[in-house]
Design a protein around this motif. Structure first.
Motif, mmCIF file in Angstrom:
data_model
loop_
_atom_site.group_PDB
_atom_site.id
_atom_site.type_symbol
_atom_site.label_atom_id
_atom_site.label_comp_id
_atom_site.label_asym_id
_atom_site.label_seq_id
_atom_site.Cartn_x
_atom_site.Cartn_y
_atom_site.Cartn_z
ATOM 1 N N UNK A 94 -6.167 5.109 -6.380
ATOM 2 C CA UNK A 94 -7.174 5.701 -5.582
ATOM 3 C C UNK A 94 -6.786 7.221 -5.451
ATOM 4 N N UNK A 95 -7.570 8.279 -5.555
ATOM 5 C CA UNK A 95 -7.302 9.709 -5.523
ATOM 6 C C UNK A 95 -7.690 10.000 -3.905
ATOM 7 N N UNK A 96 -6.590 10.614 -3.221
ATOM 8 C CA UNK A 96 -6.736 11.120 -1.790
ATOM 9 C C UNK A 96 -7.054 12.302 -1.702
ATOM 10 N N UNK A 97 -7.884 12.676 -0.986
ATOM 11 C CA UNK A 97 -8.405 14.052 -0.856
ATOM 12 C C UNK A 97 -7.282 15.266 0.007
ATOM 13 N N UNK A 98 -6.302 14.675 0.505
ATOM 14 C CA UNK A 98 -5.243 15.426 1.447
ATOM 15 C C UNK A 98 -4.029 14.574 1.224
ATOM 16 N N UNK A 99 -2.857 15.135 1.478
ATOM 17 C CA UNK A 99 -1.678 14.270 1.756
ATOM 18 C C UNK A 99 -1.597 13.398 2.730
ATOM 19 N N UNK A 100 -2.367 13.765 3.772
ATOM 20 C CA UNK A 100 -2.419 12.847 4.966
ATOM 21 C C UNK A 100 -3.273 11.698 4.688
ATOM 22 N N UNK A 101 -4.170 11.627 3.838
ATOM 23 C CA UNK A 101 -4.848 10.509 3.304
ATOM 24 C C UNK A 101 -4.283 9.546 2.332
ATOM 25 N N UNK A 102 -3.126 10.248 1.647
ATOM 26 C CA UNK A 102 -2.288 9.545 0.858
ATOM 27 C C UNK A 102 -1.211 8.653 1.622
ATOM 28 N N UNK A 103 -1.208 9.170 2.818
ATOM 29 C CA UNK A 103 0.062 8.605 3.725
ATOM 30 C C UNK A 103 -0.571 7.496 4.824
ATOM 31 N N UNK A 104 -1.626 6.969 4.404
ATOM 32 C CA UNK A 104 -2.258 5.956 5.526
ATOM 33 C C UNK A 104 -1.797 4.607 5.338
ATOM 34 N N UNK A 105 -1.003 4.188 4.137
ATOM 35 C CA UNK A 105 -0.474 2.826 3.924
ATOM 36 C C UNK A 105 0.933 2.580 4.586
ATOM 37 N N UNK A 106 1.613 1.790 3.711
ATOM 38 C CA UNK A 106 2.958 1.525 4.188
ATOM 39 C C UNK A 106 4.115 2.411 4.168
ATOM 40 N N UNK A 107 3.980 3.275 3.106
ATOM 41 C CA UNK A 107 5.120 3.873 2.435
ATOM 42 C C UNK A 107 4.355 5.248 1.630
ATOM 43 N N UNK A 108 4.709 6.395 1.777
ATOM 44 C CA UNK A 108 4.300 7.661 1.206
ATOM 45 C C UNK A 108 5.564 8.329 0.423
ATOM 46 N N UNK A 109 5.591 8.263 -0.817
ATOM 47 C CA UNK A 109 6.582 8.631 -1.808
ATOM 48 C C UNK A 109 6.207 10.067 -2.057
ATOM 49 N N UNK A 110 7.036 11.130 -2.238
ATOM 50 C CA UNK A 110 6.820 12.321 -2.535
ATOM 51 C C UNK A 110 7.670 12.925 -3.609
ATOM 52 N N UNK A 169 1.063 -1.301 0.052
ATOM 53 C CA UNK A 169 0.016 -0.001 -0.070
ATOM 54 C C UNK A 169 0.795 1.035 -0.099
ATOM 55 N N UNK A 170 0.976 1.992 -0.990
ATOM 56 C CA UNK A 170 1.650 2.971 -1.394
ATOM 57 C C UNK A 170 0.889 4.202 -1.463
ATOM 58 N N UNK A 171 1.264 5.609 -0.933
ATOM 59 C CA UNK A 171 0.902 6.770 -1.271
ATOM 60 C C UNK A 171 2.115 7.673 -2.010
ATOM 61 N N UNK A 172 1.339 8.242 -3.200
ATOM 62 C CA UNK A 172 2.485 9.046 -3.981
ATOM 63 C C UNK A 172 2.088 10.380 -3.990
ATOM 64 N N UNK A 173 2.779 11.495 -3.711
ATOM 65 C CA UNK A 173 2.277 12.746 -3.550
ATOM 66 C C UNK A 173 3.327 13.563 -4.349
ATOM 67 N N UNK A 174 2.684 14.409 -5.469
ATOM 68 C CA UNK A 174 3.197 15.035 -6.320
ATOM 69 C C UNK A 174 3.025 14.422 -7.856
#
Length: 288
Positions: A45-61, A2-7
């Motif tokens: 999946x589209x997050x509504x905020x950076x925090x929401x994108x960072x709820x998984x195992x790794x958040x990459x920016x 589960x990965x979030x990507x920001x930017x």
């Protein structure tokens, strides 16, 4: 994973797409949500905020500058305190990297992992990842780095080490472009074609990607659309200067490169590639 990507700029969108192709469960966030359309259509999946994108195992920016990173981490609904390990691919200043490492340490953890490679390399999953931070944290990220790049270099336990390597590397790219631009302007003034010069260089002792890739841009005057815009290059050179000042390291070539970036932006606009410093070199020689 589960990965979030920001930017989701040119680089971020390409990296995120490769994470999806590798089968990771991807959540994305961008200040302008419309840039996420293609990724969402492909299964993200589209997050509504950076925090929401960072709820998984790794958040990459992958963000443009220090201010953008600070906003995503420390701003409203930022990722500080979220459960995901933060992996920063952004080229940012050493003080901010040290601050991020300290503030994430007691929470989710932090890895600095800037990359070498232009958008085409990002699309082809051929980036070079420079990683620094806790060894176990980097181990966790290994499948992600394999999905986006061709090789990962571990350069130390302190996250700032990766950022220093990245800044030093970006300076060397600009120094190489400056040298090629000056040499090509010289031979052209003497009646030798730029292409002939490049063929000799890359066919003999300068057979390296930085010379062949950027040499083609210089030969063809291919400075738009920008793969890496000159203002971002100037930002990076200013970060190099700050690091050099802090460490009391003289870098006289850096001054030349920065001046040519400023001249290029002033004369040709903010949408020109950073390799466009060749235009400033030619202009100084009266070769428009």
């Amino acid at each position: 994973m589960r990965v979030g990507f920001i930017g989701l700029g040119q680089m971020g969108s390409a990296i995120a797409a490769n994470l999806l192709k590798a089968g990771h469960d991807l959540t994305v966030w961008n200040r302008s949500a419309d840039k996420a359309k293609d990724l969402v259509a492909a299964g993200a999946h589209l997050a509504t905020s950076p925090a929401e994108a960072a709820q998984g195992e790794v958040a990459m920016s992958m963000l443009s500058d220090d201010a953008a990173v600070e906003a995503v981490v420390y701003g409203e609904n930022g990722i500080l305190g979220a459960p995901a390990l933060h992996v920063s691919h952004s080229t940012i200043g050493i003080p901010l990297v040290e601050r991020l490492a300290k503030d994430h340490a007691a929470r989710s953890g932090f890895v600095s992992a800037p990359v070498f490679g232009r958008p085409a390399a990002a699309q082809a999953a051929k980036l070079f990842v420079v990683a620094a931070g806790d060894g176990e944290a980097i181990d966790r990220c290994a499948p992600l780095f394999e999905a986006i790049g061709q090789r990962t270099f571990r350069v130390g336990a302190s996250p700032s080490a990766a950022s220093l390597v990245k800044l030093g590397g970006n300076f060397m790219i600009m120094a190489a472009v400056e040298a090629m631009a000056e040499a090509m302007t010289l031979v052209e003034a003497g009646g030798v074609d730029r292409r002939a010069m490049l063929d000799v260089l890359t066919g003999t002792i300068f057979n390296a990607p930085v010379y062949s890739l950027y040499g083609e841009l210089l030969v063809e005057d291919r400075f738009r659309p920008a793969g890496f815009a000159a203002p971002l290059g100037l930002k990076d050179m200013n970060l190099v200067d700050a690091a050099a000042t802090a460490s009391r390291v003289p870098m006289p070539v850096l001054g030349v490169v920065r001046d040519h970036l400023r001249s290029t932006i002033a004369s040709h606009g903010s949408d020109v590639d950073w390799a466009g410093i060749a235009l400033a070199v030619r202009q100084a020689a009266g070769k428009h």
